[in-house]
Design a protein around this motif. Structure first.
Motif, PDB file in Angstrom:
ATOM      1  N   LYS A   1     -99.904  27.953  16.897  1.00 23.61           N
ATOM      2  CA  LYS A   1    -100.353  28.913  15.521  1.00 23.61           C
ATOM      3  C   LYS A   1    -101.733  29.207  16.108  1.00 23.61           C
ATOM      4  O   LYS A   1    -102.428  28.268  16.202  1.00 23.61           O
ATOM      5  CB  LYS A   1     -99.785  27.478  14.688  1.00 23.61           C
ATOM      6  N   GLY A   2    -102.028  29.915  15.455  1.00 25.14           N
ATOM      7  CA  GLY A   2    -102.879  30.496  15.591  1.00 25.14           C
ATOM      8  C   GLY A   2    -103.759  31.158  16.579  1.00 25.14           C
ATOM      9  O   GLY A   2    -105.332  31.146  16.716  1.00 25.14           O
ATOM     10  N   SER A   3    -102.906  32.111  17.952  1.00 19.77           N
ATOM     11  CA  SER A   3    -103.605  31.572  18.804  1.00 19.77           C
ATOM     12  C   SER A   3    -104.025  33.186  19.033  1.00 19.77           C
ATOM     13  O   SER A   3    -103.804  34.245  17.919  1.00 19.77           O
ATOM     14  CB  SER A   3    -102.472  32.401  19.793  1.00 19.77           C
ATOM     15  N   TRP A   4    -104.939  33.491  19.555  1.00 22.08           N
ATOM     16  CA  TRP A   4    -105.458  34.292  20.108  1.00 22.08           C
ATOM     17  C   TRP A   4    -104.766  35.704  20.564  1.00 22.08           C
ATOM     18  O   TRP A   4    -104.248  35.743  21.728  1.00 22.08           O
ATOM     19  CB  TRP A   4    -107.381  34.003  21.091  1.00 22.08           C
ATOM     20  N   TYR A   5    -105.576  36.683  20.386  1.00 25.37           N
ATOM     21  CA  TYR A   5    -104.769  38.023  21.637  1.00 25.37           C
ATOM     22  C   TYR A   5    -106.040  38.465  21.780  1.00 25.37           C
ATOM     23  O   TYR A   5    -107.098  38.620  22.014  1.00 25.37           O
ATOM     24  CB  TYR A   5    -104.449  39.119  20.186  1.00 25.37           C
TER      25      TYR A   5
ATOM     26  N   LYS B   1    -110.209  39.522  17.229  1.00 20.69           N
ATOM     27  CA  LYS B   1    -109.948  39.286  16.313  1.00 20.69           C
ATOM     28  C   LYS B   1    -108.937  39.017  14.867  1.00 20.69           C
ATOM     29  O   LYS B   1    -108.777  40.986  15.027  1.00 20.69           O
ATOM     30  CB  LYS B   1    -111.087  38.483  15.889  1.00 20.69           C
ATOM     31  N   ALA B   2    -108.655  39.244  14.436  1.00 21.70           N
ATOM     32  CA  ALA B   2    -107.565  39.325  13.353  1.00 21.70           C
ATOM     33  C   ALA B   2    -107.875  40.452  13.009  1.00 21.70           C
ATOM     34  O   ALA B   2    -106.926  40.962  12.259  1.00 21.70           O
ATOM     35  CB  ALA B   2    -107.414  37.558  12.524  1.00 21.70           C
TER      36      ALA B   2
ATOM     37  N   LYS C   1    -105.965  43.689  12.465  1.00 23.16           N
ATOM     38  CA  LYS C   1    -105.636  44.237  10.756  1.00 23.16           C
ATOM     39  C   LYS C   1    -106.041  46.036  10.673  1.00 23.16           C
ATOM     40  O   LYS C   1    -105.716  46.516   9.996  1.00 23.16           O
ATOM     41  CB  LYS C   1    -105.981  43.352   9.732  1.00 23.16           C
TER      42      LYS C   1
END
Length: 123
Positions: free
Chosen positions: A43-47, A101-102, A106
């Protein structure tokens, strides 16, 4: 490229990277999701985007202000989004990892497996 730098890179790497060794650099590759030792994303893994080959070598040669764990500060641009972050060294790929980062994913509608272009400049 500075003649002394080119000579050093040829001696150390067997060749001097082509193009502008001082950057900025454009890299292309797939977005990938970090997975734990069990092979599943946490959960919350980075790309990330992997930077390898001649670009990785040029960044290593130009990076003089290493931060924690050997990371280097960069300004990254993907599409219309620019942000400051760190590249993390990766022994596995012999290069660097650019964390995505998210907010960037997005804004640019990035998904795992999507091939993207990023422009990187050392800061």
């Amino acid at each position: 490229m500075d003649a002394d730098l080119a000579r050093f890179l040829r001696d150390e790497l067997g060749h001097a990277p082509e193009g502008d060794a001082a950057g900025p650099w454009t890299v292309r590759g797939p977005v990938w999701l970090w997975q734990g030792s069990d092979g599943a994303p946490a959960k919350g893994s980075w790309y990330f985007l992997t930077i390898d080959g001649e670009t990785a070598q040029a960044i290593r040669a130009q990076a003089v202000n290493a931060a924690a764990w050997g990371s280097v500060y960069v300004e990254a641009t993907i599409g219309g989004t620019t942000w400051r972050t760190s590249l993390f060294p990766s022994k596995q790929v012999g290069g660097w990892l650019l964390p995505l980062k998210a907010a960037v994913r997005k804004a640019e509608k990035l998904a795992e497996g999507q091939v993207i272009d990023a422009v990187l400049a050392l800061t």
